[in-house]
Design a protein around this motif. Structure first.
Motif, PDB file in Angstrom:
ATOM      1  N   LEU A   1       0.805  -1.760   0.132  1.00 20.26           N
ATOM      2  CA  LEU A   1       0.055   0.446   0.080  1.00 20.26           C
ATOM      3  C   LEU A   1       0.967   1.204  -0.294  1.00 20.26           C
ATOM      4  CD1 LEU A   1      -2.623  -1.264   1.958  1.00 20.26           C
ATOM      5  CD2 LEU A   1      -2.715  -0.956   0.058  1.00 20.26           C
ATOM      6  N   THR A   2       1.673   0.922   0.262  1.00 21.59           N
ATOM      7  CA  THR A   2       3.146   2.272   0.562  1.00 21.59           C
ATOM      8  C   THR A   2       3.138   2.544  -0.756  1.00 21.59           C
ATOM      9  OG1 THR A   2       3.506   1.691   3.121  1.00 21.59           O
ATOM     10  CG2 THR A   2       4.992   3.244   1.417  1.00 21.59           C
ATOM     11  N   ASP A   3       4.230   1.599  -1.341  1.00 22.64           N
ATOM     12  CA  ASP A   3       3.909   1.797  -2.893  1.00 22.64           C
ATOM     13  C   ASP A   3       2.990   2.190  -3.615  1.00 22.64           C
ATOM     14  OD1 ASP A   3       6.776   1.388  -2.557  1.00 22.64           O
ATOM     15  OD2 ASP A   3       6.351  -1.050  -2.789  1.00 22.64           O
ATOM     16  N   TYR A   4       1.696   1.748  -3.475  1.00 17.16           N
ATOM     17  CA  TYR A   4       0.617   1.631  -4.391  1.00 17.16           C
ATOM     18  C   TYR A   4       0.147   3.552  -3.983  1.00 17.16           C
ATOM     19  CZ  TYR A   4      -3.665   1.112  -6.177  1.00 17.16           C
ATOM     20  OH  TYR A   4      -5.168   1.283  -6.923  1.00 17.16           O
ATOM     21  N   ARG A   5       0.650   3.713  -2.844  1.00 15.72           N
ATOM     22  CA  ARG A   5       0.264   5.365  -3.024  1.00 15.72           C
ATOM     23  C   ARG A   5       0.439   6.080  -3.674  1.00 15.72           C
ATOM     24  NH1 ARG A   5       1.119   4.280   2.908  1.00 15.72           N
ATOM     25  NH2 ARG A   5      -1.093   4.259   4.248  1.00 15.72           N
TER      26      ARG A   5
END
Length: 408
Positions: A275-279
């Motif tokens: 989710l951090t990368d997806y943000r």
């Protein structure tokens, strides 16, 4: 041996045969009287006494004619009768205290799920006492007084390093350290009950392999992928814990590639990293894992790039694990496992590219219901205890007869 000693030994033998009969019925679901006698290695008369005793206790029952129950054509003569466990005769509870959720499961004597529920939970910001109180409260809140009387124990799973006595050495994702988890659970119970605690990945492995009519022979690696990554190993149907209960913890392997700094495998595969990368690629608003999966499915470039890194890291971890334990089966569980079907071809591609062709490829599958894996396994641990020769509470009741004191 005195008459009293002989009676006690006879009772213990009968109870062990009863447990063996219940294990057989749990494994095969339904058996004829003749099949059960053959399985127990007893004659029809002795087996009949075992069935009669269990029937009187309300633990087994007769069900229909043999031909009808198995969908066969009836033959002339007296139809055979099948024996099965009475599912509602006992209740077993399982709880998973996760980083983002608390999951509870109730199973019956046939180890079938009666109910399951998952609620959001802020594990990292909740102290262990409050976490245990909430988890136990959730497990018992829908249990009627009648079912509570038939409850045979509760199992609790958590993402933690534990010893064999239920002490948590450390649970980094929850912020626990040196916690007597089993004692805390016992203190929170509404009534005294047996308690077992286990690492979440080990509990998942137990549940995913429990109750099969034909136990898996071989080596299976079970991974739980949530905020972290935990692993459990089943060898020929039995959990392999290792010397300190840490076998299978591949999430702590170190990985590095290109300009990416060295990180643990769970930091790459876990939900938070995804989710951090997806943000950085997602539309405005807080990204969700469901939206990420949808973007991967729709081949959105940013999401696909993240999934590609995930697939490569998973392949690396599985290769390292399989070189140590030579697994022939890998089962992926936890919410992040939903990504695997979308990336299965890429994971297999990386496995083939990274390892020598002489090494076989293990079968990789996902758990049918990733939301209740560890909680279900925790309940299965109590079910297994109930049917075991060594620890079944049925063997402790009634207390053994005492030999009379010698005359003064």
């Amino acid at each position: 041996m005195s008459d009293v000693g002989a009676i006690g030994a006879s009772r213990a033998t009968r109870q062990r045969n009863e447990l063996a009969a219940m294990r057989a019925l749990h494994r095969f679901r339904r058996l004829s009287r003749a099949e059960l006698a053959r399985f127990l290695g007893l004659n029809r008369s002795s087996s009949g006494h075992i069935v009669a005793g269990l029937t009187q206790e309300g633990l087994v029952r007769e069900v229909g004619a043999l031909a009808q129950a198995r969908g066969l054509h009836a033959h002339a003569g007296r139809p055979g009768i099948l024996i099965e466990l009475v599912p509602e005769a006992a209740v077993f509870l399982g709880v998973e205290i996760g980083v983002e959720h608390i999951t509870t499961v109730e199973i019956d004597l046939a180890s079938r799920i009666v109910s399951a529920n998952a609620v959001p939970f802020a594990g990292a910001s909740t102290d262990v006492g409050t976490a245990v109180a909430q988890a136990v409260g959730r497990a018992f809140e829908s249990l009627s007084p009648e079912r509570l009387e038939r409850c045979e124990g509760i199992g609790v799973a958590a993402p933690a390093q534990m010893d064999r006595h239920g002490r948590v050495r450390v649970a980094p994702l929850l912020g626990w350290e040196n916690v007597q988890l089993a004692d805390l659970v016992r203190a929170a119970l509404p009534v005294p009950l047996p308690v077992l605690v286990e690492n979440d990945a080990n509990a998942f492995a137990i549940g995913a392999s429990y109750g099969r009519s034909e136990p898996h022979s071989g080596v299976a690696l079970f991974l739980v992928m949530e905020s972290g990554v935990g692993g459990g190993i089943i060898v020929d149907g039995s959990l392999f814990r290792g010397a300190h209960g840490l076998a299978g913890e591949i999430g702590h392997l170190r990985v590095q590639g290109g300009d990416v700094p060295e990180r643990s495998l769970e930091e790459v595969l876990g939900l938070e990293c995804i989710l951090t990368d997806y943000r950085s690629t997602a539309p405005a608003g807080e990204p969700t894992f469901a939206a990420f999966l949808a973007d991967v499915r729709d081949r959105v470039p940013g999401a696909v790039a993240i999934a590609e890194r995930w697939a490569r890291a998973l392949a690396f971890g599985l290769i390292q694990a399989c070189r140590m334990i030579d697994a022939d089966r890998i089962v992926l569980g936890g919410s992040v496992a939903a990504l695997y079907p979308l990336m299965a071809a890429r994971v297999l591609h990386y496995i083939q590219a990274m390892q020598e062709a002489s090494f076989p490829l293990p079968a990789i599958e996902t758990n049918d219901d990733e939301t209740i894996g560890p909680a279900f396994g925790a309940a299965c641990m109590l079910h297994q205890r109930y049917l075991s020769n060594e620890e079944s509470p049925r063997l402790a009741e009634p207390p053994p007869l005492q030999e009379p004191a010698p005359p003064a």
